[in-house]
Design a protein around this motif. Sequence first.
Motif, PDB file in Angstrom:
ATOM      1  N   VAL A 112       0.775  -0.978  -0.042  1.00  0.00           N
ATOM      2  CA  VAL A 112       0.007   0.100  -0.075  1.00  0.00           C
ATOM      3  C   VAL A 112       0.865   1.063  -0.169  1.00  0.00           C
ATOM      4  O   VAL A 112       1.659   1.503   1.117  1.00  0.00           O
ATOM      5  N   MET A 113       0.654   2.261  -1.159  1.00  0.00           N
ATOM      6  CA  MET A 113       1.201   3.333  -1.248  1.00  0.00           C
ATOM      7  C   MET A 113       0.544   4.618  -1.474  1.00  0.00           C
ATOM      8  O   MET A 113       0.360   5.475  -1.050  1.00  0.00           O
ATOM      9  N   GLY A 114      -0.513   3.983  -2.278  1.00  0.00           N
ATOM     10  CA  GLY A 114      -1.240   5.215  -2.717  1.00  0.00           C
ATOM     11  C   GLY A 114      -2.262   4.843  -4.032  1.00  0.00           C
ATOM     12  O   GLY A 114      -2.097   3.506  -4.317  1.00  0.00           O
ATOM     13  N   ASN A 115      -2.675   5.790  -4.814  1.00  0.00           N
ATOM     14  CA  ASN A 115      -3.315   5.479  -6.019  1.00  0.00           C
ATOM     15  C   ASN A 115      -3.233   6.473  -7.133  1.00  0.00           C
ATOM     16  O   ASN A 115      -2.629   7.644  -6.763  1.00  0.00           O
ATOM     17  N   GLN A 145      -2.335  -0.365  -9.879  1.00  0.00           N
ATOM     18  CA  GLN A 145      -1.617  -0.034 -11.065  1.00  0.00           C
ATOM     19  C   GLN A 145      -0.616   1.054 -10.785  1.00  0.00           C
ATOM     20  O   GLN A 145       0.771   0.803 -11.206  1.00  0.00           O
ATOM     21  N   PHE A 146      -1.164   1.959 -10.122  1.00  0.00           N
ATOM     22  CA  PHE A 146      -0.120   3.198  -9.487  1.00  0.00           C
ATOM     23  C   PHE A 146       1.023   2.496  -8.850  1.00  0.00           C
ATOM     24  O   PHE A 146       2.295   2.785  -8.941  1.00  0.00           O
ATOM     25  N   GLU A 147       0.710   1.518  -7.971  1.00  0.00           N
ATOM     26  CA  GLU A 147       1.878   1.014  -7.004  1.00  0.00           C
ATOM     27  C   GLU A 147       2.704   0.112  -7.793  1.00  0.00           C
ATOM     28  O   GLU A 147       4.054   0.236  -7.467  1.00  0.00           O
ATOM     29  N   LEU A 148       2.226  -0.489  -8.616  1.00  0.00           N
ATOM     30  CA  LEU A 148       3.111  -1.459  -9.640  1.00  0.00           C
ATOM     31  C   LEU A 148       4.158  -0.523 -10.404  1.00  0.00           C
ATOM     32  O   LEU A 148       5.329  -0.840 -10.485  1.00  0.00           O
ATOM     33  N   GLY A 149       3.637   0.643 -10.983  1.00  0.00           N
ATOM     34  CA  GLY A 149       4.537   1.578 -11.862  1.00  0.00           C
ATOM     35  C   GLY A 149       5.630   2.199 -10.897  1.00  0.00           C
ATOM     36  O   GLY A 149       6.881   2.302 -11.215  1.00  0.00           O
ATOM     37  N   PHE A 150       5.453   2.372  -9.292  1.00  0.00           N
ATOM     38  CA  PHE A 150       6.286   2.997  -8.622  1.00  0.00           C
ATOM     39  C   PHE A 150       7.241   1.888  -8.207  1.00  0.00           C
ATOM     40  O   PHE A 150       8.460   2.095  -8.300  1.00  0.00           O
ATOM     41  N   GLY A 153       9.452   1.427 -11.599  1.00  0.00           N
ATOM     42  CA  GLY A 153       9.772   2.760 -12.302  1.00  0.00           C
ATOM     43  C   GLY A 153       9.245   2.774 -13.669  1.00  0.00           C
ATOM     44  O   GLY A 153      10.096   3.427 -14.526  1.00  0.00           O
ATOM     45  N   THR A 154       7.984   2.221 -13.790  1.00  0.00           N
ATOM     46  CA  THR A 154       7.317   2.378 -15.090  1.00  0.00           C
ATOM     47  C   THR A 154       6.168   3.069 -15.210  1.00  0.00           C
ATOM     48  O   THR A 154       5.886   3.529 -14.094  1.00  0.00           O
ATOM     49  N   ASP A 155       5.455   3.053 -16.337  1.00  0.00           N
ATOM     50  CA  ASP A 155       4.240   3.773 -16.173  1.00  0.00           C
ATOM     51  C   ASP A 155       3.113   2.917 -16.924  1.00  0.00           C
ATOM     52  O   ASP A 155       2.939   3.109 -18.318  1.00  0.00           O
ATOM     53  N   PRO A 156       2.690   1.747 -16.263  1.00  0.00           N
ATOM     54  CA  PRO A 156       1.799   0.721 -16.960  1.00  0.00           C
ATOM     55  C   PRO A 156       0.497   1.563 -17.249  1.00  0.00           C
ATOM     56  O   PRO A 156      -0.353   2.151 -16.318  1.00  0.00           O
ATOM     57  N   ASP A 157      -0.029   1.359 -18.354  1.00  0.00           N
ATOM     58  CA  ASP A 157      -1.402   1.714 -18.747  1.00  0.00           C
ATOM     59  C   ASP A 157      -2.092   0.826 -19.555  1.00  0.00           C
ATOM     60  O   ASP A 157      -3.092   0.519 -19.380  1.00  0.00           O
ATOM     61  N   THR A 158      -1.483   0.413 -20.803  1.00  0.00           N
ATOM     62  CA  THR A 158      -2.010  -0.811 -21.468  1.00  0.00           C
ATOM     63  C   THR A 158      -1.852  -2.071 -20.891  1.00  0.00           C
ATOM     64  O   THR A 158      -0.978  -2.169 -19.808  1.00  0.00           O
ATOM     65  N   LEU A 159      -2.437  -3.121 -21.516  1.00  0.00           N
ATOM     66  CA  LEU A 159      -2.289  -4.499 -20.868  1.00  0.00           C
ATOM     67  C   LEU A 159      -1.107  -4.892 -21.162  1.00  0.00           C
ATOM     68  O   LEU A 159      -0.230  -5.285 -20.338  1.00  0.00           O
ATOM     69  N   THR A 180      -4.514  -4.862  -9.074  1.00  0.00           N
ATOM     70  CA  THR A 180      -6.036  -4.336  -9.052  1.00  0.00           C
ATOM     71  C   THR A 180      -6.064  -3.191  -9.684  1.00  0.00           C
ATOM     72  O   THR A 180      -5.274  -2.179  -9.769  1.00  0.00           O
ATOM     73  N   SER A 181      -7.336  -2.590  -9.966  1.00  0.00           N
ATOM     74  CA  SER A 181      -7.570  -1.589 -10.520  1.00  0.00           C
ATOM     75  C   SER A 181      -6.795  -1.078 -11.779  1.00  0.00           C
ATOM     76  O   SER A 181      -6.154  -0.058 -11.909  1.00  0.00           O
ATOM     77  N   VAL A 182      -6.960  -2.005 -12.642  1.00  0.00           N
ATOM     78  CA  VAL A 182      -6.222  -1.856 -14.058  1.00  0.00           C
ATOM     79  C   VAL A 182      -7.087  -1.085 -14.819  1.00  0.00           C
ATOM     80  O   VAL A 182      -8.280  -1.421 -15.162  1.00  0.00           O
ATOM     81  N   ALA A 183      -6.594  -0.009 -15.308  1.00  0.00           N
ATOM     82  CA  ALA A 183      -7.312   0.890 -15.970  1.00  0.00           C
ATOM     83  C   ALA A 183      -6.779   1.175 -17.761  1.00  0.00           C
ATOM     84  O   ALA A 183      -5.802   2.136 -17.870  1.00  0.00           O
TER      85      ALA A 183
END
Length: 283
Positions: A112-115, A145-150, A153-159, A180-183
């Motif tokens: 847990v870090m944020g969203n 998705q936000f936490e995964l990116g942090f 060090g990436t910016d995941p948005d597409t599948l 969770t919360s993949v957009a």
Amino acid sequence: MTILSIQSSVAYGHVGNSAAVFPLQRIGVEVLPVFTVHFSNHTGYGAWRGPLLSPEDVREVVTGIEERGALAQVDVVLSGYQGGEGIGDVILDAVARVKAANPAAIYACDPVMGNATSGCFVAPAIPELLRERVVPAADLITPNQFELGFLTGTDPDTLESTLASVEAVRAMGPSTVLVTSVAQPDRPEGTIEMLAVTPEGAWIVQTPLLPFKANGSGDVTAALFTAHYRRTGDAADALARTTSSVFDLLQTTYDSGERELQLVAAQEFYAHPRMQFEVTQVR
């Protein structure tokens, strides 16, 4: 199955262990809850009362459980929001103790870090602690998705970019990742997705996105997915069951007009999920 769940506790409402324990019990899981705080309510209200437990106190509780010989019975250590660096050390120590007593046990971490809406809402040292020490020690993680990116060090948005980010975080240590919360930008309006990736493959599920914020829903999601996956080893089935249960919990809460999760009212949806959403293998 027995889960040692090291998380926060609130008297009013449902977050942390106050969200995770009852759904786990309702599906037949024995839970050993260890509290990191005991607040009157979650901090989203802006005001709360009650103690933040010291790392030493939390460690003492784990030690007392160990002295009863119970750590050998633990199949999973589950952790969520970490209020400070000291709690991270206690959790990692608990994981080491459990795995020494039961080498088949796993560590499931909700980092847990944020969203994407709020940004980071944890203490400044926590994201680095999670990335450098906690996540590498985990077997299963459940970032949004936000936490995964942090973490990567990436910016995941597409599948495709989300899958690439998952592989990057899996290279850090955890073999199983629930995002969770993949957009995705091209998803149908009013929908949201969850993605599960294991060494055996990757699966995604799409549900309606309800127009409200429900504190604690991520804690329920992490708990249910961890328990279902640990029990069966079937990520697609665990994803289907978790998504069904959590969506119906959220729908029940939304229909009630209440701010807090209607955890008790929705209990039949944990024990008997409707399995109303199709899970698709994407890799």
